[in-house]
Design a protein around this motif. Structure first.
Motif, PDB file in Angstrom:
ATOM      1  N   GLU A   1      84.746  56.913 -70.456  1.00  0.00           N
ATOM      2  CA  GLU A   1      85.018  58.177 -69.750  1.00  0.00           C
ATOM      3  C   GLU A   1      83.774  59.047 -69.586  1.00  0.00           C
ATOM      4  N   TYR A   2      82.677  58.702 -70.248  1.00  0.00           N
ATOM      5  CA  TYR A   2      81.456  59.503 -70.121  1.00  0.00           C
ATOM      6  C   TYR A   2      80.610  59.069 -68.931  1.00  0.00           C
TER       7      TYR A   2
ATOM      8  N   VAL B   1      79.150  68.963 -70.401  1.00  0.00           N
ATOM      9  CA  VAL B   1      80.179  67.936 -70.223  1.00  0.00           C
ATOM     10  C   VAL B   1      80.165  66.871 -71.323  1.00  0.00           C
TER      11      VAL B   1
ATOM     12  N   SER C   1      87.578  53.881 -75.443  1.00  0.00           N
ATOM     13  CA  SER C   1      88.178  54.846 -74.526  1.00  0.00           C
ATOM     14  C   SER C   1      88.492  56.140 -75.271  1.00  0.00           C
TER      15      SER C   1
ATOM     16  N   MET D   1      80.082  59.693 -65.713  1.00  0.00           N
ATOM     17  CA  MET D   1      80.492  60.756 -64.796  1.00  0.00           C
ATOM     18  C   MET D   1      80.046  60.449 -63.366  1.00  0.00           C
ATOM     19  N   GLU D   2      80.868  60.898 -62.425  1.00  0.00           N
ATOM     20  CA  GLU D   2      80.481  60.783 -61.013  1.00  0.00           C
ATOM     21  C   GLU D   2      79.239  61.632 -60.763  1.00  0.00           C
TER      22      GLU D   2
ATOM     23  N   HIS E   1      91.220  61.591 -73.204  1.00  0.00           N
ATOM     24  CA  HIS E   1      91.412  63.017 -72.885  1.00  0.00           C
ATOM     25  C   HIS E   1      90.111  63.753 -72.586  1.00  0.00           C
ATOM     26  N   THR E   2      89.008  62.988 -72.484  1.00  0.00           N
ATOM     27  CA  THR E   2      87.701  63.590 -72.216  1.00  0.00           C
ATOM     28  C   THR E   2      87.732  64.474 -70.971  1.00  0.00           C
ATOM     29  N   LYS E   3      88.444  64.047 -69.947  1.00  0.00           N
ATOM     30  CA  LYS E   3      88.398  64.793 -68.674  1.00  0.00           C
ATOM     31  C   LYS E   3      88.978  66.204 -68.789  1.00  0.00           C
ATOM     32  N   TYR E   4      89.737  66.442 -69.851  1.00  0.00           N
ATOM     33  CA  TYR E   4      90.314  67.782 -70.035  1.00  0.00           C
ATOM     34  C   TYR E   4      89.463  68.652 -70.963  1.00  0.00           C
TER      35      TYR E   4
ATOM     36  N   LEU F   1      79.136  72.853 -66.398  1.00  0.00           N
ATOM     37  CA  LEU F   1      79.137  71.381 -66.383  1.00  0.00           C
ATOM     38  C   LEU F   1      78.004  70.784 -67.222  1.00  0.00           C
TER      39      LEU F   1
ATOM     40  N   THR G   1      83.168  68.036 -76.353  1.00  0.00           N
ATOM     41  CA  THR G   1      84.209  67.272 -77.062  1.00  0.00           C
ATOM     42  C   THR G   1      83.932  67.262 -78.568  1.00  0.00           C
TER      43      THR G   1
END
Length: 492
Positions: free
Chosen positions: A267-268, A431, A299, A270-271, A302-305, A428, A435
């Motif tokens: 999940e890290y 990011v 995995s 990033m786009e 919940h990283t995106k939150y 950002l 966490t």
């Protein structure tokens, strides 16, 4: 090699052998500090205190009972209360505040014989990622590749600039969402955020009490281990301080990670992440693999939150913590007009004393804690926080020893370049780091390479709770393999 460019470990050995005195070392740093004014890193200089402490350190060294930090000149972030010395969290609302007491962290360091050169620049109340919200103006990154002045990162920008620029041997920082690790990555130094509760928060001006954690900002991983040893420990004055024995962090640097497991969180990825950072991440994983570690994909769903949850929880706690700055007890009080009552005094004092970013976060925090929105925002963010922590717990339960990620989504950017953008663009920057604070884990940024322009890039390792020793050992291996020895060209 000038004394001010030594590592803590090198200086300790030279001091103990009598090749160098603490006074000489301190004088070299005081000279470098004054020459470093263009970096705007030190905002309150304390040369008299420094020389008194250095003379006392020399006496201890001569007596032969000197701890590792004895005689080591440090910079102290302006967030730590230092007795009789301005401690204003880079805010006009605390102008003139000189505490009558010493924070536990500085008391521990001074007890170990460390020397305070002065107080360091930072973002106001630690709210910022570029040191541009400071009432002292921005700290400037010693790294320069064109005619721009670059940010040293935030909120511990002054600490990072001072260590990278050779003004002090190490510095204290605090990290609420990345404020030690991001500036360390931007300036090519090591920054360690310990497990929440490992280092006392007593006497450290609060931003978000459930996230704030102080840690060392140093030139090497070994130095981070030595300095953490002196800073950390149980403190009955802080109800969140953990009564857990301190291991010998320096002794834990075995350099042997054979058979350890390193997790790479998918999940890290990033786009829009620069290709250089992706490449460095792969390279870092390769270095740990070559040292005998097993690399596994993991995995953390919940990283995106994490960022949205952080930017609800941190401002909520800030609005509560900053309510005390009201013009009544200490700090700034606005001049009042005839007929002004207490409400006007609060409004004018806070409007004058707090900068724009602090005002923004206090308003967000007050909003998410208000009756109609508490469940929609604050409670939901707390639930997400619990899920983020659970993600990490599950990964560690599966036998992962440390997690490797980038430290920042970019190299240092120019001062003023983000200031007029949407504040979310600045947020950002955190990011990869927030966490770790939400889950209360230890994390470290290690300089691992340069980008195409020649600016430092860092990698982050995240450890199991209370396993700073294991985390430092992995960081030591990564540091050795990366062989990062670049220093900024002196332009100031």
């Amino acid at each position: 090699m000038t004394p001010n460019s030594l590592t803590i470990a090198e200086a300790r050995d030279a001091l103990r052998k009598g090749e160098l005195t603490a006074v000489d070392l301190t004088m070299a740093c005081l000279t470098a500090m004054d020459a470093g004014d263009p970096l705007n890193a030190f905002v309150h200089k304390t040369p008299d205190i420094a020389l008194d402490q250095a003379r006392a350190a020399d006496a201890r060294l001569a007596a032969g009972d000197a701890p590792a930090m004895c005689g080591i000149p440090l910079g102290i972030k302006d967030l730590f209360c230092t007795r009789g010395v301005p401690s204003q969290a880079a805010s006009n609302i605390l102008k003139g505040f000189r505490p009558e007491y010493e924070s536990t962290v500085t008391a521990n360091l001074f007890g170990a014989g460390a020397v305070m050169l002065g107080k360091l620049n930072m973002d106001e109340f630690a709210m910022g990622s570029s040191n541009e919200t400071s009432c002292y103006g921005p700290a400037v990154n010693p790294w320069k590749v064109d005619d721009r002045q670059l940010t040293a990162g935030g909120s511990s920008g002054g600490s990072a600039a001072a260590v990278a620029g050779g003004l002090c041997l190490a510095a204290t920082g605090t990290d609420t969402g990345g404020s030690i690790r991001q500036p360390a990555a931007f300036t090519g130094i090591v920054g360690l955020k310990p497990t929440y509760g490992r280092v006392s928060r007593w006497g450290t001006i609060a931003f978000a009490s459930s996230l704030d954690q102080a840690g060392p900002m140093t030139r090497t991983v070994r130095d981070a281990a030595i300095m953490l040893q002196a800073m950390a420990g149980h403190d009955p004055k802080d109800s969140t301080s953990a009564d857990i024995p301190l291991p010998d962090f320096e002794a834990a640097l075995t350099g042997d990670i054979r058979g350890k497991t390193v997790g790479i969180p998918r999940e890290y990825r990033m786009e829009g992440m620069p290709a250089e950072i992706e490449a460095l991440w792969q390279k870092g994983a390769g270095m740990l693999r070559d040292a005998g570690a097993r690399i596994v994909d993991i995995s953390l769903p919940h990283t995106k939150y994490a960022l949205p949850a952080y930017y609800v929880i941190a401002p909520a706690e800030a609005s509560s913590n900053l309510a005390r700055y009201d013009g009544v007890r200490y700090g700034h009080r606005a001049a009042l007009a005839a007929g002004d009552g207490i409400t006007e005094m609060y409004e004018k004092t806070r409007a004058e004393g707090f900068g724009k970013e602090v005002q923004r976060r206090v308003m967000i925090g007050t909003y998410v804690l208000s009756a109609g929105f508490y469940d929609a925002y604050y409670n939901r963010a707390r639930k997400i926080r619990a899920l983020i922590k659970r993600d990490f717990d599950q990964v560690f339960a599966q036998g992962v020893d440390v997690i490797l990620t980038p430290a920042t989504p970019s190299a240092a950017f120019g001062l003023g370049e983000m200031a007029h953008a949407d504040p979310v663009q600045m947020y950002l920057n955190d990011v990869f780091t927030v966490t770790v604070n939400l889950a209360g884990l230890p994390g470290i940024a290690v300089p691992a390479g340069l980008d195409a322009k020649g600016l430092p890039l860092g990698l982050q390792l995240i450890g199991r709770p209370w396993d700073e020793a294991g985390l430092l050992d992995h960081a030591h291996v990564l540091e050795r393999a990366a062989g990062f020895v670049s220093k900024p060209e002196k332009w100031w």
